[in-house]
Design a protein around this motif. Structure first.
Motif, PDB file in Angstrom:
ATOM      1  N   GLN A 171       0.832  -1.184   0.000  1.00 57.43           N
ATOM      2  CA  GLN A 171       0.000   0.000   0.000  1.00 57.43           C
ATOM      3  C   GLN A 171       0.870   1.239   0.000  1.00 57.43           C
ATOM      4  O   GLN A 171       1.978   1.239   0.533  1.00 57.43           O
ATOM      5  CB  GLN A 171      -0.904   0.003   1.240  1.00 57.43           C
ATOM      6  CG  GLN A 171      -1.842  -1.193   1.338  1.00 57.43           C
ATOM      7  CD  GLN A 171      -2.867  -1.216   0.226  1.00 57.43           C
ATOM      8  OE1 GLN A 171      -3.354  -0.167  -0.200  1.00 57.43           O
ATOM      9  NE2 GLN A 171      -3.198  -2.401  -0.264  1.00 57.43           N
ATOM     10  N   VAL A 498      -0.400  -9.975 -13.983  1.00 58.50           N
ATOM     11  CA  VAL A 498      -1.145  -8.999 -13.188  1.00 58.50           C
ATOM     12  C   VAL A 498      -2.600  -9.434 -13.111  1.00 58.50           C
ATOM     13  O   VAL A 498      -3.225  -9.762 -14.128  1.00 58.50           O
ATOM     14  CB  VAL A 498      -1.046  -7.586 -13.799  1.00 58.50           C
ATOM     15  CG1 VAL A 498      -1.789  -6.575 -12.919  1.00 58.50           C
ATOM     16  CG2 VAL A 498       0.410  -7.169 -13.960  1.00 58.50           C
ATOM     17  N   ASP A 500      -6.239  -8.445 -10.695  1.00 58.30           N
ATOM     18  CA  ASP A 500      -6.900  -7.683  -9.628  1.00 58.30           C
ATOM     19  C   ASP A 500      -5.969  -6.622  -9.034  1.00 58.30           C
ATOM     20  O   ASP A 500      -5.950  -6.389  -7.822  1.00 58.30           O
ATOM     21  CB  ASP A 500      -7.399  -8.622  -8.517  1.00 58.30           C
ATOM     22  CG  ASP A 500      -8.397  -9.642  -9.030  1.00 58.30           C
ATOM     23  OD1 ASP A 500      -9.197  -9.277  -9.907  1.00 58.30           O
ATOM     24  OD2 ASP A 500      -8.357 -10.794  -8.573  1.00 58.30           O
ATOM     25  N   GLY A 501      -5.201  -6.001  -9.893  1.00 65.25           N
ATOM     26  CA  GLY A 501      -4.339  -4.923  -9.437  1.00 65.25           C
ATOM     27  C   GLY A 501      -3.050  -5.362  -8.773  1.00 65.25           C
ATOM     28  O   GLY A 501      -2.306  -4.517  -8.267  1.00 65.25           O
ATOM     29  N   SER A 502      -2.764  -6.665  -8.757  1.00 67.84           N
ATOM     30  CA  SER A 502      -1.564  -7.170  -8.093  1.00 67.84           C
ATOM     31  C   SER A 502      -0.657  -7.900  -9.084  1.00 67.84           C
ATOM     32  O   SER A 502      -1.143  -8.578  -9.998  1.00 67.84           O
ATOM     33  CB  SER A 502      -1.943  -8.138  -6.958  1.00 67.84           C
ATOM     34  OG  SER A 502      -2.635  -7.476  -5.934  1.00 67.84           O
ATOM     35  N   TYR A 503       0.644  -7.758  -8.872  1.00 71.20           N
ATOM     36  CA  TYR A 503       1.634  -8.501  -9.648  1.00 71.20           C
ATOM     37  C   TYR A 503       1.913  -9.834  -8.963  1.00 71.20           C
ATOM     38  O   TYR A 503       2.088  -9.888  -7.746  1.00 71.20           O
ATOM     39  CB  TYR A 503       2.946  -7.721  -9.746  1.00 71.20           C
ATOM     40  CG  TYR A 503       2.936  -6.611 -10.766  1.00 71.20           C
ATOM     41  CD1 TYR A 503       3.550  -6.776 -12.001  1.00 71.20           C
ATOM     42  CD2 TYR A 503       2.326  -5.396 -10.498  1.00 71.20           C
ATOM     43  CE1 TYR A 503       3.564  -5.760 -12.947  1.00 71.20           C
ATOM     44  CE2 TYR A 503       2.326  -4.367 -11.432  1.00 71.20           C
ATOM     45  CZ  TYR A 503       2.944  -4.561 -12.649  1.00 71.20           C
ATOM     46  OH  TYR A 503       2.948  -3.546 -13.581  1.00 71.20           O
ATOM     47  N   ARG A 550       1.130   3.887 -15.595  1.00 73.96           N
ATOM     48  CA  ARG A 550       0.278   3.340 -14.517  1.00 73.96           C
ATOM     49  C   ARG A 550       0.791   1.980 -14.071  1.00 73.96           C
ATOM     50  O   ARG A 550       0.768   1.656 -12.876  1.00 73.96           O
ATOM     51  CB  ARG A 550      -1.168   3.233 -14.997  1.00 73.96           C
ATOM     52  CG  ARG A 550      -1.892   4.564 -15.126  1.00 73.96           C
ATOM     53  CD  ARG A 550      -3.384   4.362 -15.286  1.00 73.96           C
ATOM     54  NE  ARG A 550      -3.713   3.583 -16.465  1.00 73.96           N
ATOM     55  CZ  ARG A 550      -3.929   4.097 -17.679  1.00 73.96           C
ATOM     56  NH1 ARG A 550      -3.836   5.416 -17.858  1.00 73.96           N
ATOM     57  NH2 ARG A 550      -4.224   3.325 -18.717  1.00 73.96           N
ATOM     58  N   GLN A 554       1.833   1.036 -10.274  1.00 77.94           N
ATOM     59  CA  GLN A 554       1.220  -0.121  -9.607  1.00 77.94           C
ATOM     60  C   GLN A 554       2.293  -1.074  -9.090  1.00 77.94           C
ATOM     61  O   GLN A 554       2.184  -1.602  -7.967  1.00 77.94           O
ATOM     62  CB  GLN A 554       0.306  -0.829 -10.610  1.00 77.94           C
ATOM     63  CG  GLN A 554      -0.588  -1.905 -10.028  1.00 77.94           C
ATOM     64  CD  GLN A 554      -1.484  -2.490 -11.106  1.00 77.94           C
ATOM     65  OE1 GLN A 554      -1.010  -3.002 -12.124  1.00 77.94           O
ATOM     66  NE2 GLN A 554      -2.782  -2.388 -10.910  1.00 77.94           N
TER      67      GLN A 554
END
Length: 660
Positions: A171, A498, A500-503, A550, A554
């Motif tokens: 975060q 990638v 749901d917004g996660s690597y 972006r 992220q």
């Protein structure tokens, strides 16, 4: 009788091909056999240059009775952690969670579903020091499997659930305030006497040093540069650096950089080559240039494979003894040098019994008073050392680590005026592109050996490191194919790594494991997500694409938490964040000018996206960048807004370093 490991492309697995243990490679067939026989899986994870892996192999895996017991009660699986970092990451997390520590060899017992229920590292053949013998461990596991099966199954399921739940996306943002806070934490952790961070053992903090150099460039903080100066000098002058042939060992077992753990890893030397090149561009310290050149020469001389790639590692052991190839006694020096020269070297290199059995690791704590004499004696000693048994070499080619080497060599070749480094970088990139990259599916394979592709699919670090290498080669060669390859690799990262917004570290279409790993920690080598942040930052600068910008933001967010709490383990992410905080700059050079390119790479902030090539090169940053009066010209830009073109290297330097 040889087991199935002899067919592997991994030198580490092939080392165990003649064990009496009936080893299996990692795969569904091994777990299917465990289900059919209703026995647990014994998973042994290590790597070729691992000293204690060799010890456990000699003690237990070459023992016929131990092998028979394993065959009767387990399905035994051997994994090269360098070939399958995804498998290693999962079960190392379990080992640390269950025992409080990790390491290799890693010894994990699994249910046929792949769930870990008992973990450890090295187990001796005979009980000693309060540690049970390996045979006692095997017998206890067998008894528990037969009489406490429900309890074992429950442990395995709970471990998987708990470790999966711990994986959370980071975060926050790595903004300038966070970067300043990270520097302060590093200052608190810095060793003011012996340099480096923390206490023994000391690992080369290559990514942290790169971050600190970038931070100094942006802020002018002299304390930050002082930490780099001290650490780079102490590492280069100590025993962790090979004073005869160049190249760095894995780490120093003490806090003074005297005695190394002798294995030499490709990723360490690639990262340190980049650091010492960066240190040279920042300070013009002659030591920085010497170490950068010698490290690059080591890569080409000792790790280059016949196919043009770079081997993974040199072993720590020779003839069963750690460091035997590298250390010297006074008597050994006297055998190859005159008495006067031997005494001079003994004093200069601190040959005072710093290692075992009266031997010493050569150090160079001060510059010699007679440089020519040292060079002459150094060559004599290096030549004499070649009569010793050379350490074993793990000659598999790892895509990610070759990517790091390609980037470092390409930059060093231009900055240091060594075209052979750029040529070696291009050759390695061609090997990875031709052998590892499937041109039909776009899938990258992690390893190859002798020009034969391994079966393991590439993980995030492979895609991102090789993509960055391609974009770096674009900058120094002007070859559009490198841009096309790098962009395609990073597009595939967005497609399959990638969600749901996660690597994630493994692709969506890769083998399904007990959980899908995602680790943002920059540890011995950069994490996949940090490398992705770097690649997307570069690609955004070359294309002006908000999509890639972006993606970089992220990726950096995934490292924010660890950067705030433990910046030593977020060095690459912090370095990329410094590049972002600095602008970042973009430099387009229309036409071929080695001097303009060298000035750009030397004087621009490290991490600046650079492209040099013919006007009209199909890279968005090059659009409209023309020659000036038929001469090459450099355009310094931010967000594609460019200043006036510059034709003279000295004018470009003033543009990039206005305060000098």
């Amino acid at each position: 009788m040889a087991n199935e490991l002899g067919r592997s492309t991994s030198p580490y697995l092939r080392q165990h091909a003649d064990n009496p243990v009936e080893w299996r490679e990692w795969g569904e067939s091994a777990f299917a056999e465990a289900r059919e026989r209703d026995v647990p899986v014994f998973l042994s994870v290590g790597y070729s240059a691992c000293h204690w892996c060799h010890v456990m192999a000699h003690e237990s895996f070459e023992d016929v009775e131990t092998a028979a017991y394993l065959s009767n009660h387990f399905v035994s699986v051997k994994v090269d952690r360098e070939e399958r970092p995804d498998v290693d990451a999962i079960y190392m997390a379990a080992t640390v969670a269950m025992t409080g520590q990790g390491g290799w060899p890693m010894s994990v017992f699994l249910t046929p579903a792949g769930e870990p229920f008992f973990c450890g590292t090295y187990f001796p053949k005979d009980a000693r020091g309060g540690m049970g013998s390996f045979r006692q461990v095997l017998e206890a596991i067998t008894d528990a499997w037969q009489h406490k099966r429900e309890q074992i199954d429950g442990i395995g399921k709970r471990v998987v659930e708990q470790l999966g739940a711990q994986q959370q996306a980071g975060q926050g943002a790595l903004d300038p305030v966070t970067l300043d806070q990270a520097v302060q934490l590093l200052k608190n952790d810095f060793d003011p006497v012996d340099a480096g961070f923390g206490r023994a053992p000391k690992f080369p903090p290559s990514m942290v040093l790169d971050f600190l150099l970038r931070h100094h460039r942006r802020t002018g903080d002299r304390d930050t540069l002082a930490m780099v100066d001290q650490t780079c000098e102490r590492m280069a002058r100590g025993g962790m650096y090979d004073q005869l042939a160049g190249g760095f060992a894995r780490y120093s077992v003490d806090g003074q950089w005297i005695v190394p753990h002798f294995e030499k890893m490709l990723y360490d030397n690639a990262l340190l080559l980049d650091v010492y090149t960066h240190w040279w561009t920042t300070t013009a310290n002659p030591l920085a240039k010497r170490i950068a050149e010698e490290t690059a020469d080591f890569l080409l001389a000792e790790l280059r494979t016949p196919e043009g790639g770079f081997a993974s590692a040199l072993d720590a052991d020779t003839e069963g003894e750690e460091g035997k190839y590298y250390v010297w006694t006074p008597e050994q020096l006297e055998e190859v040098l005159s008495d006067d020269d031997a005494r001079w070297v003994i004093d200069l290199c601190d040959v005072t019994g710093t290692f075992e059995h009266g031997s010493s690791v050569l150090q160079l704590r001060r510059d010699p008073d007679d440089h020519d004499r040292w060079q002459r004696l150094r060559e004599i000693l290096e030549q004499a050392r070649t009569s010793r048994t050379y350490p074993g070499r793990d000659d598999k080619v790892v895509a990610a680590w070759n990517g790091l080497a390609i980037t470092a060599l390409a930059r060093a070749g231009i900055v240091l005026g060594k075209p052979q480094y750029v040529e070696a970088a291009e050759a390695a990139a061609r090997l990875v592109g031709d052998i590892h990259l499937d041109q039909v599916t776009g899938r990258l394979h992690r390893t190859s050996r002798d020009g034969r592709r391994g079966s393991a699919h590439g993980v995030l670090e492979d895609y991102a490191a090789f993509a960055q290498a391609c974009l770096t080669l674009l900058g120094v060669t002007g070859d559009i194919s490198w841009f096309e390859t790098g962009q395609a690799l990073l597009d595939r990262v967005l497609e399959v790594f990638v969600a749901d917004g996660s690597y994630y570290d493994t692709a969506a279409d890769a083998e399904e494991l007990v959980w899908r790993p995602q680790d943002p920690t920059d540890n011995a080598s950069p994490s996949g997500v940090s490398l992705a942040a770097e690649g997307f930052t570069t690609l955004a600068s070359l294309t002006g694409s908000a999509r890639y910008e972006r993606a970089a933001e992220q990726a950096l967010a995934a490292s924010a938490t660890i950067a705030q709490r433990a910046p030593r383990f977020a060095g690459r992410a912090l370095a990329v964040a410094e590049t972002v905080a600095s602008g970042p700059l973009e430099i387009a050079i229309a036409g071929r000018s080695t001097e303009l390119l060298r000035t750009a790479l030397t004087d621009a902030p490290w991490g600046t996206a650079i492209v040099a090539g013919s006007p009209g090169l199909a890279v968005p940053l090059m659009e409209g960048r023309e020659l000036v009066k038929q001469q090459p010209a450099a355009y310094v830009c931010q967000k594609f807004t460019c200043r006036l073109p510059i034709s003279l290297p000295e004018d470009l330097r003033r543009e990039l370093r206005p305060v000098d």
